[in-house]
Design a protein around this motif. Structure first.
Motif, PDB file in Angstrom:
ATOM      1  N   ASP A  29       0.826  -1.200   0.000  1.00 41.45           N
ATOM      2  CA  ASP A  29       0.000   0.000   0.000  1.00 41.45           C
ATOM      3  C   ASP A  29       0.869   1.262   0.000  1.00 41.45           C
ATOM      4  OD1 ASP A  29       0.804  -0.619   2.610  1.00 41.45           O
ATOM      5  OD2 ASP A  29      -1.236  -0.625   3.414  1.00 41.45           O
ATOM      6  N   ARG A  30       1.951   1.216   0.756  1.00 39.65           N
ATOM      7  CA  ARG A  30       2.852   2.374   0.776  1.00 39.65           C
ATOM      8  C   ARG A  30       3.513   2.559  -0.585  1.00 39.65           C
ATOM      9  NH1 ARG A  30       7.616   3.975   5.023  1.00 39.65           N
ATOM     10  NH2 ARG A  30       7.969   6.005   4.103  1.00 39.65           N
ATOM     11  N   GLU A  31       3.980   1.486  -1.184  1.00 40.51           N
ATOM     12  CA  GLU A  31       4.598   1.575  -2.510  1.00 40.51           C
ATOM     13  C   GLU A  31       3.593   2.097  -3.525  1.00 40.51           C
ATOM     14  OE1 GLU A  31       5.532   0.691  -6.531  1.00 40.51           O
ATOM     15  OE2 GLU A  31       3.915  -0.331  -5.465  1.00 40.51           O
ATOM     16  N   PHE A  32       2.350   1.631  -3.445  1.00 35.32           N
ATOM     17  CA  PHE A  32       1.309   2.098  -4.362  1.00 35.32           C
ATOM     18  C   PHE A  32       1.124   3.603  -4.236  1.00 35.32           C
ATOM     19  CE2 PHE A  32      -3.084   3.352  -5.099  1.00 35.32           C
ATOM     20  CZ  PHE A  32      -3.261   2.940  -6.407  1.00 35.32           C
ATOM     21  N   CYS A  33       1.018   4.108  -3.002  1.00 37.77           N
ATOM     22  CA  CYS A  33       0.800   5.540  -2.791  1.00 37.77           C
ATOM     23  C   CYS A  33       1.962   6.390  -3.289  1.00 37.77           C
ATOM     24  CB  CYS A  33       0.534   5.821  -1.313  1.00 37.77           C
ATOM     25  SG  CYS A  33      -1.059   5.193  -0.736  1.00 37.77           S
ATOM     26  N   VAL A  34       3.185   5.938  -3.057  1.00 35.19           N
ATOM     27  CA  VAL A  34       4.353   6.689  -3.539  1.00 35.19           C
ATOM     28  C   VAL A  34       4.351   6.722  -5.067  1.00 35.19           C
ATOM     29  CG1 VAL A  34       6.881   6.689  -3.649  1.00 35.19           C
ATOM     30  CG2 VAL A  34       5.734   6.291  -1.466  1.00 35.19           C
ATOM     31  N   ARG A  35       4.056   5.586  -5.689  1.00 33.32           N
ATOM     32  CA  ARG A  35       3.974   5.529  -7.161  1.00 33.32           C
ATOM     33  C   ARG A  35       2.820   6.403  -7.664  1.00 33.32           C
ATOM     34  NH1 ARG A  35       1.514   1.092  -9.575  1.00 33.32           N
ATOM     35  NH2 ARG A  35       1.922  -0.037  -7.642  1.00 33.32           N
ATOM     36  N   TRP A  36       1.705   6.354  -6.971  1.00 35.60           N
ATOM     37  CA  TRP A  36       0.519   7.150  -7.300  1.00 35.60           C
ATOM     38  C   TRP A  36       0.876   8.640  -7.355  1.00 35.60           C
ATOM     39  CZ3 TRP A  36      -4.519   6.204  -8.588  1.00 35.60           C
ATOM     40  CH2 TRP A  36      -5.464   7.194  -8.329  1.00 35.60           C
ATOM     41  N   LEU A  37       1.556   9.112  -6.317  1.00 35.62           N
ATOM     42  CA  LEU A  37       1.967  10.516  -6.270  1.00 35.62           C
ATOM     43  C   LEU A  37       2.984  10.839  -7.358  1.00 35.62           C
ATOM     44  CD1 LEU A  37       2.309  11.048  -2.421  1.00 35.62           C
ATOM     45  CD2 LEU A  37       0.611  12.111  -3.937  1.00 35.62           C
ATOM     46  N   HIS A  38       3.938   9.959  -7.554  1.00 36.22           N
ATOM     47  CA  HIS A  38       4.987  10.163  -8.565  1.00 36.22           C
ATOM     48  C   HIS A  38       4.378  10.335  -9.963  1.00 36.22           C
ATOM     49  CE1 HIS A  38       8.923   9.842 -10.460  1.00 36.22           C
ATOM     50  NE2 HIS A  38       8.396   8.953 -11.289  1.00 36.22           N
ATOM     51  N   LEU A  39       3.257   9.689 -10.208  1.00 37.79           N
ATOM     52  CA  LEU A  39       2.603   9.762 -11.514  1.00 37.79           C
ATOM     53  C   LEU A  39       1.639  10.945 -11.624  1.00 37.79           C
ATOM     54  CD1 LEU A  39       2.057   5.950 -12.065  1.00 37.79           C
ATOM     55  CD2 LEU A  39       3.686   7.441 -13.248  1.00 37.79           C
ATOM     56  N   GLY A  40       1.681  11.835 -10.632  1.00 35.18           N
ATOM     57  CA  GLY A  40       0.921  13.080 -10.715  1.00 35.18           C
ATOM     58  C   GLY A  40      -0.461  13.063 -10.107  1.00 35.18           C
ATOM     59  N   ASN A  41      -0.801  12.013  -9.397  1.00 36.47           N
ATOM     60  CA  ASN A  41      -2.096  11.937  -8.732  1.00 36.47           C
ATOM     61  C   ASN A  41      -2.011  12.546  -7.335  1.00 36.47           C
ATOM     62  OD1 ASN A  41      -3.608  10.357 -10.788  1.00 36.47           O
ATOM     63  ND2 ASN A  41      -2.007   8.863 -10.366  1.00 36.47           N
ATOM     64  N   GLN A  42      -3.132  12.608  -6.648  1.00 36.55           N
ATOM     65  CA  GLN A  42      -3.189  13.252  -5.336  1.00 36.55           C
ATOM     66  C   GLN A  42      -3.670  12.283  -4.255  1.00 36.55           C
ATOM     67  OE1 GLN A  42      -5.797  16.615  -5.552  1.00 36.55           O
ATOM     68  NE2 GLN A  42      -4.584  17.667  -7.087  1.00 36.55           N
ATOM     69  N   LEU A  43      -3.277  12.586  -3.031  1.00 38.20           N
ATOM     70  CA  LEU A  43      -3.787  11.907  -1.842  1.00 38.20           C
ATOM     71  C   LEU A  43      -4.510  12.948  -0.993  1.00 38.20           C
ATOM     72  CD1 LEU A  43      -0.713   9.801  -0.614  1.00 38.20           C
ATOM     73  CD2 LEU A  43      -2.638   9.011  -1.953  1.00 38.20           C
ATOM     74  N   THR A  44      -5.692  12.609  -0.522  1.00 35.21           N
ATOM     75  CA  THR A  44      -6.440  13.498   0.354  1.00 35.21           C
ATOM     76  C   THR A  44      -6.868  12.730   1.594  1.00 35.21           C
ATOM     77  OG1 THR A  44      -7.260  14.830  -1.499  1.00 35.21           O
ATOM     78  CG2 THR A  44      -8.502  14.955   0.562  1.00 35.21           C
ATOM     79  N   TYR A  45      -6.526  13.287   2.739  1.00 37.44           N
ATOM     80  CA  TYR A  45      -6.852  12.657   4.026  1.00 37.44           C
ATOM     81  C   TYR A  45      -8.194  13.171   4.527  1.00 37.44           C
ATOM     82  CZ  TYR A  45      -6.352  11.272   8.928  1.00 37.44           C
ATOM     83  OH  TYR A  45      -6.540  10.718  10.165  1.00 37.44           O
ATOM     84  N   LEU A  46      -9.077  12.248   4.876  1.00 40.13           N
ATOM     85  CA  LEU A  46     -10.401  12.583   5.402  1.00 40.13           C
ATOM     86  C   LEU A  46     -10.545  11.994   6.805  1.00 40.13           C
ATOM     87  CD1 LEU A  46     -12.514  11.726   2.229  1.00 40.13           C
ATOM     88  CD2 LEU A  46     -11.783  14.003   2.990  1.00 40.13           C
ATOM     89  N   PRO A  47     -10.259  12.752   7.845  1.00 38.77           N
ATOM     90  CA  PRO A  47     -10.309  12.212   9.209  1.00 38.77           C
ATOM     91  C   PRO A  47     -11.691  11.728   9.632  1.00 38.77           C
ATOM     92  CG  PRO A  47     -10.001  14.596   9.252  1.00 38.77           C
ATOM     93  CD  PRO A  47      -9.874  14.163   7.828  1.00 38.77           C
ATOM     94  N   ASN A  48     -12.741  12.216   8.985  1.00 33.05           N
ATOM     95  CA  ASN A  48     -14.095  11.778   9.352  1.00 33.05           C
ATOM     96  C   ASN A  48     -14.498  10.463   8.699  1.00 33.05           C
ATOM     97  OD1 ASN A  48     -14.521  13.956  11.035  1.00 33.05           O
ATOM     98  ND2 ASN A  48     -15.308  15.234   9.394  1.00 33.05           N
ATOM     99  N   ALA A  49     -13.640   9.921   7.836  1.00 27.16           N
ATOM    100  CA  ALA A  49     -13.866   8.589   7.267  1.00 27.16           C
ATOM    101  C   ALA A  49     -12.998   7.637   8.072  1.00 27.16           C
ATOM    102  CB  ALA A  49     -13.483   8.564   5.796  1.00 27.16           C
ATOM    103  N   PHE A  50     -13.523   7.147   9.188  1.00 26.82           N
ATOM    104  CA  PHE A  50     -12.652   6.355  10.048  1.00 26.82           C
ATOM    105  C   PHE A  50     -13.135   4.936  10.246  1.00 26.82           C
ATOM    106  CE2 PHE A  50     -15.394   8.408  13.162  1.00 26.82           C
ATOM    107  CZ  PHE A  50     -15.616   7.429  14.105  1.00 26.82           C
ATOM    108  N   VAL A  51     -12.146   4.087  10.481  1.00 28.53           N
ATOM    109  CA  VAL A  51     -12.390   2.675  10.760  1.00 28.53           C
ATOM    110  C   VAL A  51     -11.710   2.325  12.070  1.00 28.53           C
ATOM    111  CG1 VAL A  51     -12.561   2.072   8.314  1.00 28.53           C
ATOM    112  CG2 VAL A  51     -10.383   1.778   9.494  1.00 28.53           C
ATOM    113  N   ILE A  52     -12.219   1.268  12.678  1.00 25.67           N
ATOM    114  CA  ILE A  52     -11.640   0.767  13.924  1.00 25.67           C
ATOM    115  C   ILE A  52     -11.157  -0.645  13.667  1.00 25.67           C
ATOM    116  CG2 ILE A  52     -12.125   0.137  16.314  1.00 25.67           C
ATOM    117  CD1 ILE A  52     -14.295   2.336  16.259  1.00 25.67           C
TER     118      ILE A  52
END
Length: 129
Positions: A106-129
């Motif tokens: 998952d970490r490798e995917f996210c780093v590759r995702w960003l490298h290819l010009g995509n974005q990550l957005t954190y939503l603290p109200n979308a939470f799991v336990i």
């Protein structure tokens, strides 16, 4: 298995969740209200096993890393709580299937995702336990 699941998905967005997680009642609504092509949405993760030292350590580490890498090209979300559009996921070739364990892809995917010009957005109200 996750890559194949995305290939077979009938909807334009795909949410990822682990089998040992429980979602907040508004989890999917929060994610779906923020869907955008090329944007990977990640939510907050809360430790449901507060008495387990391994779970506590994992929670502390993930929380630290989320904060430490935020805004950098090493930012990532764990795949037990995120949503992505199917087309973009497939265009970056999904998760790397060379990982032999359930850690790091998952970490490798996210780093590759960003490298290819995509974005990550954190939503603290979308939470799991």
């Amino acid at each position: 298995a996750r890559n194949r699941g995305v290939e077979l998905a009938k909807f334009p967005y795909v949410a990822f969740l682990d089998d040992d997680c429980c979602v907040d009642e508004n989890w999917l609504q929060v994610l779906s209200e923020n869907c955008e092509k090329g944007v990977l949405l990640g939510g907050r993760i809360e430790n449901g096993c507060r008495e387990n030292d391994y779970s506590k350590a994992s929670q502390l580490l993930v929380s630290f890393l989320y904060e430490f890498f935020e805004g950098t090209n090493h930012y990532f979300f764990t795949s037990n709580n995120f949503l992505v559009d199917k087309e973009s996921f497939l265009s970056v070739k999904g998760f790397d299937e060379c990982f032999n364990t359930s850690a790091g892809e998952d970490r490798e995917f996210c780093v590759r995702w960003l490298h290819l010009g995509n974005q990550l957005t954190y939503l603290p109200n979308a939470f799991v336990i």
